[in-house]
Design a protein around this motif. Structure first.
Motif, PDB file in Angstrom:
ATOM      1  N   ASN A 187       0.833  -1.206   0.000  1.00  0.00           N
ATOM      2  CA  ASN A 187       0.000   0.000   0.000  1.00  0.00           C
ATOM      3  C   ASN A 187       0.868   1.257   0.000  1.00  0.00           C
ATOM      4  OD1 ASN A 187       0.911  -0.069   2.613  1.00  0.00           O
ATOM      5  ND2 ASN A 187      -1.092  -0.205   3.560  1.00  0.00           N
ATOM      6  N   TRP A 188       2.111   1.139  -0.442  1.00  0.00           N
ATOM      7  CA  TRP A 188       3.034   2.244  -0.626  1.00  0.00           C
ATOM      8  C   TRP A 188       3.995   1.855  -1.747  1.00  0.00           C
ATOM      9  CZ3 TRP A 188       3.825  -1.597   2.818  1.00  0.00           C
ATOM     10  CH2 TRP A 188       5.060  -2.208   2.808  1.00  0.00           C
ATOM     11  N   ILE A 189       4.724   2.841  -2.254  1.00  0.00           N
ATOM     12  CA  ILE A 189       5.746   2.589  -3.275  1.00  0.00           C
ATOM     13  C   ILE A 189       7.098   2.847  -2.638  1.00  0.00           C
ATOM     14  CG2 ILE A 189       6.693   3.338  -5.478  1.00  0.00           C
ATOM     15  CD1 ILE A 189       3.809   4.010  -6.318  1.00  0.00           C
ATOM     16  N   SER A 190       7.964   1.867  -2.753  1.00  0.00           N
ATOM     17  CA  SER A 190       9.283   1.933  -2.145  1.00  0.00           C
ATOM     18  C   SER A 190      10.191   2.878  -2.939  1.00  0.00           C
ATOM     19  CB  SER A 190       9.891   0.524  -2.106  1.00  0.00           C
ATOM     20  OG  SER A 190      11.153   0.557  -1.506  1.00  0.00           O
ATOM     21  N   LEU A 191      10.783   3.845  -2.222  1.00  0.00           N
ATOM     22  CA  LEU A 191      11.694   4.820  -2.822  1.00  0.00           C
ATOM     23  C   LEU A 191      13.112   4.483  -2.376  1.00  0.00           C
ATOM     24  CD1 LEU A 191      12.154   7.476  -4.392  1.00  0.00           C
ATOM     25  CD2 LEU A 191      11.693   8.698  -2.267  1.00  0.00           C
ATOM     26  N   PRO A 192      13.892   3.861  -3.254  1.00  0.00           N
ATOM     27  CA  PRO A 192      15.253   3.482  -2.860  1.00  0.00           C
ATOM     28  C   PRO A 192      16.161   4.702  -2.739  1.00  0.00           C
ATOM     29  CG  PRO A 192      14.870   2.963  -5.163  1.00  0.00           C
ATOM     30  CD  PRO A 192      13.585   3.486  -4.614  1.00  0.00           C
ATOM     31  N   LYS A 193      17.185   4.584  -1.896  1.00  0.00           N
ATOM     32  CA  LYS A 193      18.153   5.680  -1.751  1.00  0.00           C
ATOM     33  C   LYS A 193      18.942   5.848  -3.043  1.00  0.00           C
ATOM     34  CE  LYS A 193      18.447   5.363   3.168  1.00  0.00           C
ATOM     35  NZ  LYS A 193      19.120   5.012   4.354  1.00  0.00           N
ATOM     36  N   ASP A 194      19.296   4.740  -3.657  1.00  0.00           N
ATOM     37  CA  ASP A 194      19.994   4.742  -4.939  1.00  0.00           C
ATOM     38  C   ASP A 194      19.224   3.869  -5.915  1.00  0.00           C
ATOM     39  OD1 ASP A 194      22.214   6.270  -3.988  1.00  0.00           O
ATOM     40  OD2 ASP A 194      22.946   4.466  -2.976  1.00  0.00           O
ATOM     41  N   GLY A 195      19.218   4.256  -7.157  1.00  0.00           N
ATOM     42  CA  GLY A 195      18.520   3.473  -8.169  1.00  0.00           C
ATOM     43  C   GLY A 195      17.119   3.985  -8.402  1.00  0.00           C
ATOM     44  N   ASP A 196      16.488   3.443  -9.414  1.00  0.00           N
ATOM     45  CA  ASP A 196      15.162   3.881  -9.819  1.00  0.00           C
ATOM     46  C   ASP A 196      14.069   3.161  -9.043  1.00  0.00           C
ATOM     47  OD1 ASP A 196      16.205   5.646 -11.677  1.00  0.00           O
ATOM     48  OD2 ASP A 196      16.216   4.151 -13.273  1.00  0.00           O
ATOM     49  N   ILE A 197      12.875   3.732  -9.096  1.00  0.00           N
ATOM     50  CA  ILE A 197      11.698   3.122  -8.486  1.00  0.00           C
ATOM     51  C   ILE A 197      11.187   2.047  -9.436  1.00  0.00           C
ATOM     52  CG2 ILE A 197       9.313   3.536  -7.803  1.00  0.00           C
ATOM     53  CD1 ILE A 197      10.167   6.411  -7.142  1.00  0.00           C
ATOM     54  N   ASN A 198      10.950   0.859  -8.901  1.00  0.00           N
ATOM     55  CA  ASN A 198      10.421  -0.251  -9.689  1.00  0.00           C
ATOM     56  C   ASN A 198       9.291  -0.911  -8.921  1.00  0.00           C
ATOM     57  OD1 ASN A 198      12.324  -0.656 -12.077  1.00  0.00           O
ATOM     58  ND2 ASN A 198      13.742  -0.475 -10.353  1.00  0.00           N
ATOM     59  N   PHE A 199       8.161  -1.067  -9.573  1.00  0.00           N
ATOM     60  CA  PHE A 199       7.054  -1.809  -8.979  1.00  0.00           C
ATOM     61  C   PHE A 199       6.251  -2.465 -10.085  1.00  0.00           C
ATOM     62  CE2 PHE A 199       5.619   2.581  -9.390  1.00  0.00           C
ATOM     63  CZ  PHE A 199       4.352   2.474  -9.941  1.00  0.00           C
ATOM     64  N   ARG A 200       5.368  -3.362  -9.682  1.00  0.00           N
ATOM     65  CA  ARG A 200       4.530  -4.091 -10.629  1.00  0.00           C
ATOM     66  C   ARG A 200       3.068  -3.861 -10.300  1.00  0.00           C
ATOM     67  NH1 ARG A 200       7.419  -7.859 -14.129  1.00  0.00           N
ATOM     68  NH2 ARG A 200       9.569  -7.547 -13.526  1.00  0.00           N
ATOM     69  N   LEU A 201       2.265  -3.752 -11.338  1.00  0.00           N
ATOM     70  CA  LEU A 201       0.816  -3.640 -11.191  1.00  0.00           C
ATOM     71  C   LEU A 201       0.154  -4.873 -11.791  1.00  0.00           C
ATOM     72  CD1 LEU A 201       0.096   0.046 -12.275  1.00  0.00           C
ATOM     73  CD2 LEU A 201       0.233  -0.865  -9.962  1.00  0.00           C
ATOM     74  N   SER A 202      -0.833  -5.369 -11.107  1.00  0.00           N
ATOM     75  CA  SER A 202      -1.679  -6.433 -11.640  1.00  0.00           C
ATOM     76  C   SER A 202      -3.120  -6.008 -11.401  1.00  0.00           C
ATOM     77  CB  SER A 202      -1.414  -7.758 -10.927  1.00  0.00           C
ATOM     78  OG  SER A 202      -0.132  -8.240 -11.221  1.00  0.00           O
ATOM     79  N   PHE A 203      -3.915  -6.026 -12.448  1.00  0.00           N
ATOM     80  CA  PHE A 203      -5.311  -5.641 -12.281  1.00  0.00           C
ATOM     81  C   PHE A 203      -6.153  -6.240 -13.388  1.00  0.00           C
ATOM     82  CE2 PHE A 203      -3.363  -2.272 -14.746  1.00  0.00           C
ATOM     83  CZ  PHE A 203      -4.245  -2.110 -15.790  1.00  0.00           C
ATOM     84  N   SER A 204      -7.446  -6.257 -13.133  1.00  0.00           N
ATOM     85  CA  SER A 204      -8.401  -6.778 -14.094  1.00  0.00           C
ATOM     86  C   SER A 204      -9.593  -5.834 -14.164  1.00  0.00           C
ATOM     87  CB  SER A 204      -8.850  -8.175 -13.652  1.00  0.00           C
ATOM     88  OG  SER A 204      -9.772  -8.700 -14.562  1.00  0.00           O
ATOM     89  N   VAL A 205     -10.089  -5.620 -15.365  1.00  0.00           N
ATOM     90  CA  VAL A 205     -11.222  -4.735 -15.611  1.00  0.00           C
ATOM     91  C   VAL A 205     -12.350  -5.557 -16.233  1.00  0.00           C
ATOM     92  CG1 VAL A 205     -12.008  -2.699 -16.868  1.00  0.00           C
ATOM     93  CG2 VAL A 205      -9.659  -2.791 -16.002  1.00  0.00           C
ATOM     94  N   ASN A 206     -13.535  -5.408 -15.680  1.00  0.00           N
ATOM     95  CA  ASN A 206     -14.723  -6.036 -16.264  1.00  0.00           C
ATOM     96  C   ASN A 206     -15.509  -4.967 -17.018  1.00  0.00           C
ATOM     97  OD1 ASN A 206     -14.190  -8.559 -15.188  1.00  0.00           O
ATOM     98  ND2 ASN A 206     -15.322  -8.110 -13.314  1.00  0.00           N
TER      99      ASN A 206
END
Length: 155
Positions: A29-48
């Motif tokens: 429920n948050w996005i991790s902000l690394p001290k060094d390097g880029d922000i990387n996260f994954r999304l998974s979702f479905s739309v009806n």
């Protein structure tokens, strides 16, 4: 047709890259902000889609795109940090859902720091417009059917 009334989010999960890599099944429920390097996260979702939208999508002459837009929640007017899309397929005779599974999002940490960004806004929109169209930005805003904000948390 009002897309907001005809597209429904059935699932939505965000996984920070560390949790994704280590197969931790709980979404973040948050996005991790690394001290060094880029922000990387994954999304998974479905739309009806509603019955009416489903019939519209059966028309081979109608093309819709599902857009995932990521931008800073604190900057208005905003800049896109990431934007990805996929063509919504047409189906013949069954109701269906459509979405992304493990969609990778990468954002430059330098861009985050330079603009003092502390939260990320994620929007989902369904539109017939493409990025080449003059009305693209307004179409995405008008056809946004889901929006959420995630805080950035330093590691």
């Amino acid at each position: 047709m009002d897309v907001k009334q005809n597209a429904f989010l059935s699932s939505f999960n965000l996984y920070n890259q560390y949790n994704f890599d280590h197969r931790i099944p709980q979404s973040d429920n948050w996005i991790s902000l690394p001290k060094d390097g880029d922000i990387n996260f994954r999304l998974s979702f479905s739309v009806n889609f509603s019955h009416d939208m489903f019939h519209l999508l059966q028309d081979q002459n109608t093309t819709y795109y599902l857009y995932v837009s990521v931008f800073p929640a604190s900057i208005k007017p905003s800049i896109y940090l990431s934007q990805q899309y996929a063509k919504v397929p047409t189906y013949d005779d069954v109701n269906f859902s459509f979405g992304f599974n493990d969609l990778p999002i990468e954002i430059s940490n330098n861009l985050i720091k330079a603009n003092n960004i502390n939260s990320i806004d994620i929007q989902l929109a369904l539109s017939q417009s493409t990025q080449e169209d003059l009305n693209f930005d307004s179409s995405i805003l008008q056809n946004c059917f889901f929006e959420t904000v995630f805080p950035l948390v330093e590691e």
